[in-house]
Design a protein around this motif. Structure first.
Motif, mmCIF file in Angstrom:
data_model
loop_
_atom_site.group_PDB
_atom_site.id
_atom_site.type_symbol
_atom_site.label_atom_id
_atom_site.label_comp_id
_atom_site.label_asym_id
_atom_site.label_seq_id
_atom_site.Cartn_x
_atom_site.Cartn_y
_atom_site.Cartn_z
ATOM 1 N N ALA A 200 -0.834 -73.700 48.063
ATOM 2 C CA ALA A 200 -2.160 -74.298 48.112
ATOM 3 C C ALA A 200 -2.987 -73.385 49.003
ATOM 4 O O ALA A 200 -2.733 -73.294 50.206
ATOM 5 N N GLN A 201 -3.932 -72.664 48.417
ATOM 6 C CA GLN A 201 -4.740 -71.732 49.195
ATOM 7 C C GLN A 201 -6.052 -71.465 48.480
ATOM 8 O O GLN A 201 -6.192 -71.707 47.273
ATOM 9 N N ASP A 202 -7.011 -70.955 49.258
ATOM 10 C CA ASP A 202 -8.261 -70.490 48.686
ATOM 11 C C ASP A 202 -8.368 -68.993 48.972
ATOM 12 O O ASP A 202 -7.346 -68.330 49.181
ATOM 13 N N ASN A 203 -9.555 -68.444 48.965
ATOM 14 C CA ASN A 203 -9.690 -67.008 49.194
ATOM 15 C C ASN A 203 -9.615 -66.626 50.664
ATOM 16 O O ASN A 203 -9.746 -65.440 50.998
ATOM 17 N N ASP A 204 -9.384 -67.600 51.542
ATOM 18 C CA ASP A 204 -9.287 -67.322 52.979
ATOM 19 C C ASP A 204 -8.006 -67.846 53.620
ATOM 20 O O ASP A 204 -7.369 -67.155 54.393
ATOM 21 N N THR B 168 -17.504 -61.637 44.923
ATOM 22 C CA THR B 168 -17.331 -62.891 45.660
ATOM 23 C C THR B 168 -17.125 -64.056 44.692
ATOM 24 O O THR B 168 -17.673 -64.074 43.586
ATOM 25 N N VAL B 169 -16.310 -65.014 45.100
ATOM 26 C CA VAL B 169 -16.165 -66.268 44.384
ATOM 27 C C VAL B 169 -16.547 -67.442 45.286
ATOM 28 O O VAL B 169 -16.738 -68.566 44.817
ATOM 29 N N ALA B 170 -16.632 -67.169 46.579
ATOM 30 C CA ALA B 170 -16.977 -68.177 47.585
ATOM 31 C C ALA B 170 -17.185 -67.433 48.896
ATOM 32 O O ALA B 170 -16.839 -66.248 49.014
ATOM 33 N N PRO B 171 -17.765 -68.075 49.893
ATOM 34 C CA PRO B 171 -17.873 -67.422 51.200
ATOM 35 C C PRO B 171 -16.490 -67.018 51.705
ATOM 36 O O PRO B 171 -15.504 -67.707 51.459
ATOM 37 N N GLY B 172 -16.428 -65.910 52.414
ATOM 38 C CA GLY B 172 -15.154 -65.438 52.954
ATOM 39 C C GLY B 172 -14.716 -64.142 52.299
ATOM 40 O O GLY B 172 -15.542 -63.318 51.912
ATOM 41 N N GLN B 173 -13.420 -63.972 52.183
ATOM 42 C CA GLN B 173 -12.877 -62.732 51.667
ATOM 43 C C GLN B 173 -13.288 -62.500 50.206
ATOM 44 O O GLN B 173 -13.298 -63.431 49.402
ATOM 45 N N ARG B 174 -13.572 -61.231 49.897
ATOM 46 C CA ARG B 174 -13.966 -60.870 48.546
ATOM 47 C C ARG B 174 -12.715 -60.557 47.718
ATOM 48 O O ARG B 174 -11.650 -60.280 48.253
ATOM 49 N N ILE B 175 -12.882 -60.577 46.394
ATOM 50 C CA ILE B 175 -11.778 -60.345 45.457
ATOM 51 C C ILE B 175 -11.878 -58.923 44.931
ATOM 52 O O ILE B 175 -12.923 -58.529 44.385
ATOM 53 N N PRO B 176 -10.835 -58.110 45.070
ATOM 54 C CA PRO B 176 -10.892 -56.744 44.529
ATOM 55 C C PRO B 176 -11.139 -56.753 43.027
ATOM 56 O O PRO B 176 -10.596 -57.599 42.300
ATOM 57 N N LEU B 177 -11.962 -55.835 42.553
ATOM 58 C CA LEU B 177 -12.218 -55.702 41.118
ATOM 59 C C LEU B 177 -11.105 -54.876 40.512
ATOM 60 O O LEU B 177 -11.175 -53.656 40.457
ATOM 61 N N ARG B 178 -10.063 -55.535 40.060
ATOM 62 C CA ARG B 178 -8.880 -54.853 39.588
ATOM 63 C C ARG B 178 -9.016 -54.399 38.139
ATOM 64 O O ARG B 178 -8.236 -53.610 37.660
#
Length: 276
Positions: free
Chosen positions: A49-53, A266-276
C-alpha cells in the motif's frame, strides 16, 4: 493470406513487489525492460500500500506462491536475465535464490541484477524481516548489485562515513557480488557520481579480469523521483538479456535512466515518475 511476421524478444525474469502507484516495483520494471527491447516476466514478491511518496504497508506473498509463479514461466520460456527488487521476506529471498540456482545449472552465466531496496526514499520499510540480512543468500548469486550510498553502507555492515565506497564494494564483492555499481543520487553537490567496481571496470588498457573502478558523473536534476533505482536495475538487466557486455550495459542503462528522470512527469504532489 500470408501470416504476419513475428519477432522474438529476450526475457527478463523479474522478482518485485506491486506498487499501486505505478511508479516503482513491477510496473516500473516492466516498462524499463521493454524500453531496452526485452520482455519482462513479472513474479510478484509482495503487495504494498503506497503512493508516489510513502509506503504504508507491505504484505509478502507466500514463498510457495512465488515459486509457482516463477516455475510456470521457467518451464516454458528461456530466461535471458534476472532482476530482483524487494523480496518482501527472508523466506522469499531464500526461494528466489533456489530458483536462480536451478537456472544456473542450465545457464551458468545467467546475469542476475539485484537492486537491494532496503527502504523507500522516506525511510519506510519494505520487508517484514531485516532487509539487509534477508538479502544474504542472493549476494553470492549476483552479477550486478546496484545499491545507493546508504544501501551500500548497510549491506557492507559499515557505519555512516566509516568506509569509502571502494571499501564497501570490496566487502560486497567478497560476499559474492561480481560487479557493484554504487549510485550517488542520495549524495550532495551538483553532480551524481556513480561508481562501478568489478572485473573490467578499470582503464581500457587494464586486464579485463582484474578488479578496478570506473566513474560516471551526471548533472544532478532538481526534485525527487519515484522508482529511479528500479528503473536503473531493470534497464541493466534488459541490456544484459540482449547480450551486451557489462560495461556497455551499465553505460547504456545510465543514459536511459538520465533521460527518463530528466523527462519525468507528475501524477500528484511529491516525487515525479520517470518517463520510461
Amino acid at each position: 493470406m500470408t501470416a504476419p511476421a513475428t519477432s522474438s524478444r529476450p526475457c527478463v525474469l523479474v522478482f518485485a513487489g506491486l506498487d499501486p502507484s505505478g511508479g516503482a516495483g513491477i510496473v516500473a520494471d516492466a516498462q524499463a525492460v521493454a524500453a531496452q527491447g526485452a520482455h519482462a516476466l513479472t513474479v510478484a514478491t509482495a503487495l504494498t500500500a503506497q503512493d508516489n511518496d510513502r509506503v504504508y504497508g507491505v504484505w509478502p506473498v507466500d514463498p510457495e506462491l512465488l515459486l509457482r509463479q516463477a516455475q510456470a514461466l521457467i518451464d516454458k520460456m528461456h530466461i535471458g536475465a534476472v532482476k530482483i527488487g524487494i523480496t518482501g521476506s527472508a523466506a522469499n529471498a531464500q526461494m528466489i535464490a533456489q530458483v536462480i540456482a536451478g537456472l544456473r545449472r542450465r545457464q551458468p552465466e545467467l546475469p542476475v541484477v539485484l537492486d537491494p531496496v532496503l527502504a523507500s526514499g522516506h525511510g519506510d520499510l519494505l520487508s517484514r524481516d531485516d532487509a539487509a540480512q534477508a538479502l544474504s543468500p542472493l549476494l553470492p548469486l549476483t552479477t550486478v548489485l546496484t545499491p545507493n550510498g546508504p544501501e551500500a553502507l548497510a549491506l557492507a555492515g559499515a557505519r555512516p562515513h566509516a568506509a569509502p565506497s571502494d571499501a564497501q564494494a570490496q566487502i560486497l564483492r567478497a560476499r559474492g557480488c561480481r560487479h557493484v555499481l554504487i549510485t550517488g543520487g542520495h549524495g550532495d553537490g551538483n553532480e551524481v557520481v556513480n561508481r562501478w567496481f568489478g572485473p573490467g571496470a578499470g582503464p581500457a588498457f587494464a586486464d579485463p579480469a582484474a578488479s578496478g573502478q570506473r566513474v560516471w558523473r551526471w548533472m544532478r536534476l532538481d526534485g525527487a523521483f519515484h522508482g529511479s533505482g528500479c528503473t536503473l536495475a531493470s534497464a541493466i538487466a534488459g541490456q544484459l538479456a540482449l547480450g551486451l557486455p557489462t560495461a556497455a550495459a551499465l553505460e547504456q542503462a545510465q543514459h536511459y535512466v538520465y533521460a527518463a528522470l530528466r523527462d519525468a512527469y507528475t501524477v500528484a504532489p511529491g516525487q515525479r515518475i520517470p518517463l520510461r
